[in-house]
Motif scaffolding. Structure first.
Motif, PDB file in Angstrom:
ATOM      1  N   ARG A 165       0.857  -1.193   0.000  1.00 31.82           N
ATOM      2  CA  ARG A 165       0.000   0.000   0.000  1.00 31.82           C
ATOM      3  C   ARG A 165       0.887   1.235   0.000  1.00 31.82           C
ATOM      4  O   ARG A 165       1.980   1.237   0.577  1.00 31.82           O
ATOM      5  N   PHE A 166       0.411   2.260  -0.661  1.00 36.17           N
ATOM      6  CA  PHE A 166       1.109   3.540  -0.637  1.00 36.17           C
ATOM      7  C   PHE A 166       0.400   4.474   0.337  1.00 36.17           C
ATOM      8  O   PHE A 166      -0.788   4.308   0.626  1.00 36.17           O
ATOM      9  N   ALA A 167       1.137   5.454   0.827  1.00 32.57           N
ATOM     10  CA  ALA A 167       0.588   6.429   1.763  1.00 32.57           C
ATOM     11  C   ALA A 167       0.893   7.835   1.270  1.00 32.57           C
ATOM     12  O   ALA A 167       1.990   8.096   0.778  1.00 32.57           O
ATOM     13  N   VAL A 168      -0.090   8.736   1.413  1.00 35.44           N
ATOM     14  CA  VAL A 168       0.133  10.157   1.133  1.00 35.44           C
ATOM     15  C   VAL A 168       0.433  10.823   2.467  1.00 35.44           C
ATOM     16  O   VAL A 168      -0.389  10.771   3.395  1.00 35.44           O
ATOM     17  N   VAL A 169       1.589  11.422   2.572  1.00 35.73           N
ATOM     18  CA  VAL A 169       2.047  11.962   3.857  1.00 35.73           C
ATOM     19  C   VAL A 169       2.599  13.373   3.689  1.00 35.73           C
ATOM     20  O   VAL A 169       3.032  13.765   2.600  1.00 35.73           O
ATOM     21  N   GLY A 170       2.571  14.116   4.776  1.00 37.62           N
ATOM     22  CA  GLY A 170       3.153  15.448   4.807  1.00 37.62           C
ATOM     23  C   GLY A 170       3.505  15.813   6.232  1.00 37.62           C
ATOM     24  O   GLY A 170       3.092  15.128   7.183  1.00 37.62           O
ATOM     25  N   SER A 171       4.239  16.869   6.406  1.00 36.47           N
ATOM     26  CA  SER A 171       4.650  17.282   7.744  1.00 36.47           C
ATOM     27  C   SER A 171       3.506  18.012   8.456  1.00 36.47           C
ATOM     28  O   SER A 171       2.638  18.611   7.806  1.00 36.47           O
ATOM     29  N   HIS A 190      -2.485  21.326  -3.997  1.00 36.62           N
ATOM     30  CA  HIS A 190      -1.424  21.197  -2.995  1.00 36.62           C
ATOM     31  C   HIS A 190      -0.051  21.090  -3.655  1.00 36.62           C
ATOM     32  O   HIS A 190       0.070  20.677  -4.817  1.00 36.62           O
ATOM     33  N   ARG A 191       0.960  21.490  -2.894  1.00 37.70           N
ATOM     34  CA  ARG A 191       2.336  21.265  -3.341  1.00 37.70           C
ATOM     35  C   ARG A 191       2.670  19.802  -3.081  1.00 37.70           C
ATOM     36  O   ARG A 191       2.527  19.316  -1.968  1.00 37.70           O
ATOM     37  N   CYS A 192       3.133  19.117  -4.115  1.00 36.84           N
ATOM     38  CA  CYS A 192       3.476  17.697  -3.992  1.00 36.84           C
ATOM     39  C   CYS A 192       4.898  17.470  -4.485  1.00 36.84           C
ATOM     40  O   CYS A 192       5.424  18.236  -5.303  1.00 36.84           O
ATOM     41  N   ILE A 193       5.508  16.412  -3.999  1.00 39.20           N
ATOM     42  CA  ILE A 193       6.898  16.093  -4.338  1.00 39.20           C
ATOM     43  C   ILE A 193       6.881  14.982  -5.377  1.00 39.20           C
ATOM     44  O   ILE A 193       6.388  13.885  -5.115  1.00 39.20           O
ATOM     45  N   ASP A 233      12.231  12.414   2.473  1.00 33.92           N
ATOM     46  CA  ASP A 233      13.012  13.405   3.231  1.00 33.92           C
ATOM     47  C   ASP A 233      12.476  14.806   2.985  1.00 33.92           C
ATOM     48  O   ASP A 233      12.387  15.628   3.919  1.00 33.92           O
ATOM     49  N   ALA A 234      12.107  15.104   1.742  1.00 37.25           N
ATOM     50  CA  ALA A 234      11.582  16.431   1.412  1.00 37.25           C
ATOM     51  C   ALA A 234      10.233  16.653   2.083  1.00 37.25           C
ATOM     52  O   ALA A 234       9.903  17.776   2.492  1.00 37.25           O
ATOM     53  N   ALA A 235       9.431  15.601   2.194  1.00 41.25           N
ATOM     54  CA  ALA A 235       8.145  15.723   2.886  1.00 41.25           C
ATOM     55  C   ALA A 235       8.356  16.043   4.359  1.00 41.25           C
ATOM     56  O   ALA A 235       7.667  16.892   4.933  1.00 41.25           O
ATOM     57  N   ILE A 236       9.309  15.376   4.982  1.00 45.82           N
ATOM     58  CA  ILE A 236       9.630  15.645   6.380  1.00 45.82           C
ATOM     59  C   ILE A 236      10.080  17.093   6.558  1.00 45.82           C
ATOM     60  O   ILE A 236       9.761  17.750   7.555  1.00 45.82           O
ATOM     61  N   ASP A 237      10.793  17.606   5.560  1.00 43.88           N
ATOM     62  CA  ASP A 237      11.290  18.987   5.623  1.00 43.88           C
ATOM     63  C   ASP A 237      10.222  20.019   5.271  1.00 43.88           C
ATOM     64  O   ASP A 237      10.521  21.221   5.226  1.00 43.88           O
ATOM     65  N   ARG A 257       6.403  12.934  12.976  1.00 42.44           N
ATOM     66  CA  ARG A 257       7.116  13.801  12.027  1.00 42.44           C
ATOM     67  C   ARG A 257       6.380  13.895  10.695  1.00 42.44           C
ATOM     68  O   ARG A 257       6.581  14.821   9.928  1.00 42.44           O
ATOM     69  N   LEU A 258       5.526  12.891  10.423  1.00 39.64           N
ATOM     70  CA  LEU A 258       4.677  12.913   9.243  1.00 39.64           C
ATOM     71  C   LEU A 258       3.245  12.596   9.652  1.00 39.64           C
ATOM     72  O   LEU A 258       3.006  11.887  10.645  1.00 39.64           O
ATOM     73  N   VAL A 259       2.307  13.095   8.858  1.00 46.99           N
ATOM     74  CA  VAL A 259       0.883  12.839   9.074  1.00 46.99           C
ATOM     75  C   VAL A 259       0.320  12.256   7.779  1.00 46.99           C
ATOM     76  O   VAL A 259       0.654  12.719   6.682  1.00 46.99           O
ATOM     77  N   ARG A 260      -0.552  11.255   7.914  1.00 41.31           N
ATOM     78  CA  ARG A 260      -1.101  10.582   6.737  1.00 41.31           C
ATOM     79  C   ARG A 260      -2.479  11.124   6.385  1.00 41.31           C
ATOM     80  O   ARG A 260      -3.296  11.404   7.276  1.00 41.31           O
ATOM     81  N   VAL A 261      -2.755  11.239   5.084  1.00 42.70           N
ATOM     82  CA  VAL A 261      -4.062  11.657   4.594  1.00 42.70           C
ATOM     83  C   VAL A 261      -4.490  10.730   3.462  1.00 42.70           C
ATOM     84  O   VAL A 261      -3.680   9.958   2.935  1.00 42.70           O
ATOM     85  N   LEU A 262      -5.766  10.807   3.098  1.00 42.56           N
ATOM     86  CA  LEU A 262      -6.333  10.047   1.967  1.00 42.56           C
ATOM     87  C   LEU A 262      -6.169   8.533   2.136  1.00 42.56           C
ATOM     88  O   LEU A 262      -6.125   7.792   1.145  1.00 42.56           O
ATOM     89  N   ASP A 263      -6.123   8.066   3.365  1.00 41.13           N
ATOM     90  CA  ASP A 263      -5.902   6.638   3.623  1.00 41.13           C
ATOM     91  C   ASP A 263      -6.981   5.771   2.978  1.00 41.13           C
ATOM     92  O   ASP A 263      -6.699   4.685   2.448  1.00 41.13           O
ATOM     93  N   ALA A 264      -8.218   6.247   2.970  1.00 40.95           N
ATOM     94  CA  ALA A 264      -9.326   5.451   2.440  1.00 40.95           C
ATOM     95  C   ALA A 264      -9.242   5.253   0.928  1.00 40.95           C
ATOM     96  O   ALA A 264      -9.910   4.376   0.378  1.00 40.95           O
ATOM     97  N   PHE A 265      -8.430   6.056   0.272  1.00 45.43           N
ATOM     98  CA  PHE A 265      -8.320   5.968  -1.184  1.00 45.43           C
ATOM     99  C   PHE A 265      -7.062   5.211  -1.633  1.00 45.43           C
ATOM    100  O   PHE A 265      -6.761   5.161  -2.823  1.00 45.43           O
TER     101      PHE A 265
END
Length: 297
Positions: A165-171, A190-193, A233-237, A257-265
């Motif tokens: 599974r993949f996760a969408v994460v951000g600081s 949103h700004r994405c990496i 690393d860039a997401a953490i920053d 240090r990271l928070v997850r979003v869009l888990d249901a998708f």
């Protein structure tokens, strides 16, 4: 032709395939000058030019291409037979070259290969970090790793990892300033990496599942990498959102240090597979395949 010319033939085939004296020399473990001397000696004895050389590239001439097409398969047969003979030794030996992504190497290949290599010191492995869908035969690899079971004709596929599974994460700071996306289409704002794939130089499209349908979103942001570890690393920053295998994010989610979003998708996708030619494989490759094989717990 003198027997010693066999080494020159090997030198020619390697240079012609790689279209580079530098890469061919590295592959054969000789100097570029020695390699050039071997090829020129072969051309002199045959009385025909086999390679066209420029400051930027090397390519076979018409005669060189004909020799390459007829000679390469025969040399391959010789190496395969020598490999089979070598496998009759009590101790397995040989080098296995595998192309895979950095994630697969760190989380799947290396942990499983470590005990095998300790037990059999005469087995060598070369793990090349590549995101391209590499032609393993053309690039002299013994095997490759891909997500899912998509392989070309004439290849054997062996599952080496569980579903992923993949996760969408951000600081936390990013979400404090920009809010959280509630659906995949919200990522447009949103700004994405981004992760750039070597194949065709394209950017990886983030994949989701919504209402039973696959959804791909092409995102934008300030930074792009060709290495998944730099993406996280860039997401953490705080440079934006990242789309990474959840195993990579777990430790940072646990510490906040990271928070997850869009888990249901984010559904589970079919895991990684090792693929390799269906022709006779060496004992070393067979042992590597068995060590990497995914076993349900």
């Amino acid at each position: 032709m003198a027997r010693e010319s066999l080494n020159d033939l090997v030198a020619f085939v390697t240079v012609a395939r790689e279209q580079s004296f530098t890469r061919a020399a590295a592959q054969l473990g000789v100097s570029q000058s020695a390699l050039s001397h071997s090829v020129r000696g072969l051309e002199t004895r045959l009385g025909v030019r086999l390679l066209t050389r420029t400051t930027r590239s090397v390519s076979p001439t018409t005669a060189g291409q004909r020799l390459l097409e007829s000679l390469a398969p025969r040399l391959e047969e010789i190496w395969n037979e020598l490999s089979v003979i070598g496998d009759m030794r009590d101790t397995p030996t040989g080098t296995v070259r595998i192309t895979a992504t950095d994630y697969a190497i760190k989380y799947l290949l290396w942990p499983k290969l470590t005990p095998l290599l300790r037990e059999y010191p005469d087995i060598k492995v070369e793990l090349a970090n590549e995101y391209a869908l590499t032609d393993i035969a053309a690039n002299s690899y013994d095997a490759g790793v891909r997500l899912g079971e998509q392989i070309t004709n004439g290849m054997i596929s062996v599952r080496i990892g569980p579903d992923i599974r993949f996760a969408v994460v951000g600081s936390p700071d990013y979400f404090h300033k920009n809010g959280k996306p509630l659906a995949p289409e919200d990522l447009i704002g949103h700004r994405c990496i981004n992760l750039r794939l070597s194949t065709h130089g394209g950017l990886y499209a983030w994949e989701f599942e919504k209402n039973g349908h696959e959804v791909k979103v092409r995102v934008e942001g300030q930074v792009t990498f060709n290495d998944i570890f730099q993406v996280i690393d860039a997401a953490i920053d705080g440079f934006g959102l990242a789309h990474v295998p959840e195993e990579m994010a777990e430790q940072y989610l646990a510490t906040g240090r990271l928070v997850r979003v869009l888990d249901a998708f984010c559904p589970a996708w079919e895991g990684h597979h090792l693929y390799y030619p269906s022709r006779q494989s060496s004992r070393a490759l067979s042992m590597v395949v068995d060590a990497l094989r995914h076993r349900q717990r």
